[in-house]
Scaffold this motif. Structure first.
Motif, PDB file in Angstrom:
ATOM      1  N   LYS A 120      83.483  83.168  50.821  1.00  0.00           N
ATOM      2  CA  LYS A 120      82.377  83.095  49.873  1.00  0.00           C
ATOM      3  C   LYS A 120      82.272  84.420  49.130  1.00  0.00           C
ATOM      4  O   LYS A 120      82.211  85.475  49.762  1.00  0.00           O
ATOM      5  CB  LYS A 120      81.057  82.802  50.593  1.00  0.00           C
ATOM      6  N   PHE A 173      79.851  86.277  46.502  1.00  0.00           N
ATOM      7  CA  PHE A 173      78.572  86.279  45.796  1.00  0.00           C
ATOM      8  C   PHE A 173      78.689  87.218  44.592  1.00  0.00           C
ATOM      9  O   PHE A 173      79.045  88.396  44.740  1.00  0.00           O
ATOM     10  CB  PHE A 173      77.460  86.750  46.727  1.00  0.00           C
ATOM     11  N   LEU A 210      79.542  82.036  44.440  1.00  0.00           N
ATOM     12  CA  LEU A 210      78.112  81.738  44.533  1.00  0.00           C
ATOM     13  C   LEU A 210      77.361  82.694  43.610  1.00  0.00           C
ATOM     14  O   LEU A 210      77.393  83.910  43.811  1.00  0.00           O
ATOM     15  CB  LEU A 210      77.635  81.882  45.979  1.00  0.00           C
ATOM     16  N   ASN A 222      70.809  81.643  46.628  1.00  0.00           N
ATOM     17  CA  ASN A 222      72.024  82.421  46.872  1.00  0.00           C
ATOM     18  C   ASN A 222      71.705  83.909  46.957  1.00  0.00           C
ATOM     19  O   ASN A 222      72.243  84.638  47.804  1.00  0.00           O
ATOM     20  CB  ASN A 222      73.040  82.181  45.758  1.00  0.00           C
TER      21      ASN A 222
END
Length: 243
Positions: free
Chosen positions: A4, A6, A37, A45
């Motif tokens: 993931k 961000f 994200l 988020n």
């Protein structure tokens, strides 16, 4: 396991945009599964990222800036730690993934494993069978050459000594010139090193200024959102009182 990343799609900081592109581009080059994200358009988020970055990894102001990298729920690091891992050929270890067979990181891990376990095989297992002359670079032959040179010097006597002294005296000025050249080269290298250091310091200052500007923008956005919420609550209260 999914990586993931961000990031902020609407960031006004050039430095943050560059860091985000560097991370995403490198993951795509490795053909790894990852998910982007956005914290700029999704408040959930943003809150999840801030809550799951370890306290010891957060900046002094307590607000981590993108990009931040996770492996599922496990925190991997920010851009600086990602960059260090990339330079050390240890990105897979940074991401918590096994390196693919045949990669540089896999080869490096094998070497470290061999050294740690003390099972490093000798480069030449039959070294005991190799003649001493071959292992030592024909040391016996070199010894014979030295003895022959000593005999020639003995036969030459004083004439050979005088010639040697003349050659040595003639070599002194060039030696001095070589010393001057080395001093000049060291001065040039030192000047180049200082220039590189100044450039790196300037880049770090620029990046820090851009990150501070991004942080200020994020704080202003949060204050604006909070103020809008208060105004909406005030309007609803006034409408209820009017009714």
């Amino acid at each position: 396991m999914v990586i993931k990343v961000f990031l902020a799609s609407s960031s006004g900081s050039t430095a943050i945009k560059k860091k985000q592109q560097d991370v995403v581009g490198f993951l795509e080059a490795l053909k790894l599964d990852y998910t982007q994200l956005d914290i700029a358009c999704n408040e959930e988020n943003r809150m999840w990222m801030r809550q799951n970055v370890p306290e010891e990894k957060k900046p002094t102001n307590g607000i981590p800036l993108p990009p931040q990298i996770f492996n599922e729920e496990s925190y991997c690091g920010d851009y600086d730690t990602f960059f260090d891992a990339k330079e050390d050929n240890s990105v897979y270890a940074f991401l918590g993934l096994p390196p693919p067979p045949g990669s540089k990181e896999a080869a490096q891990a094998d070497k470290e494993h061999i050294v740690q376990n003390g099972t490093h095989a000798a480069e030449n297992p039959d070294d005991s069978e190799v003649p001493v002359e071959e292992r030592n670079g024909n040391a016996h032959g070199e010894k014979e050459q030295v003895e022959a040179a000593d005999e020639e010097e003995g036969e030459g006597g004083e004439a050979g000594d005088e010639a040697t002294e003349g050659e040595t005296a003639g070599d002194e000025p060039p030696a001095a010139e070589e010393g001057e050249e080395e001093a000049v080269e060291e001065t040039d290298e030192q000047a180049q090193a200082e220039e590189v250091e100044e450039e790196e310091e300037q880049e770090e200052e620029d990046l820090q200024s851009e990150e501070e500007e991004e942080l200020r923008q994020l704080e202003e956005e949060e204050e604006a959102e909070a103020q809008e919420g208060e105004e909406d609550d005030l309007e609803e209260t006034q409408e209820e009182e009017a009714e």
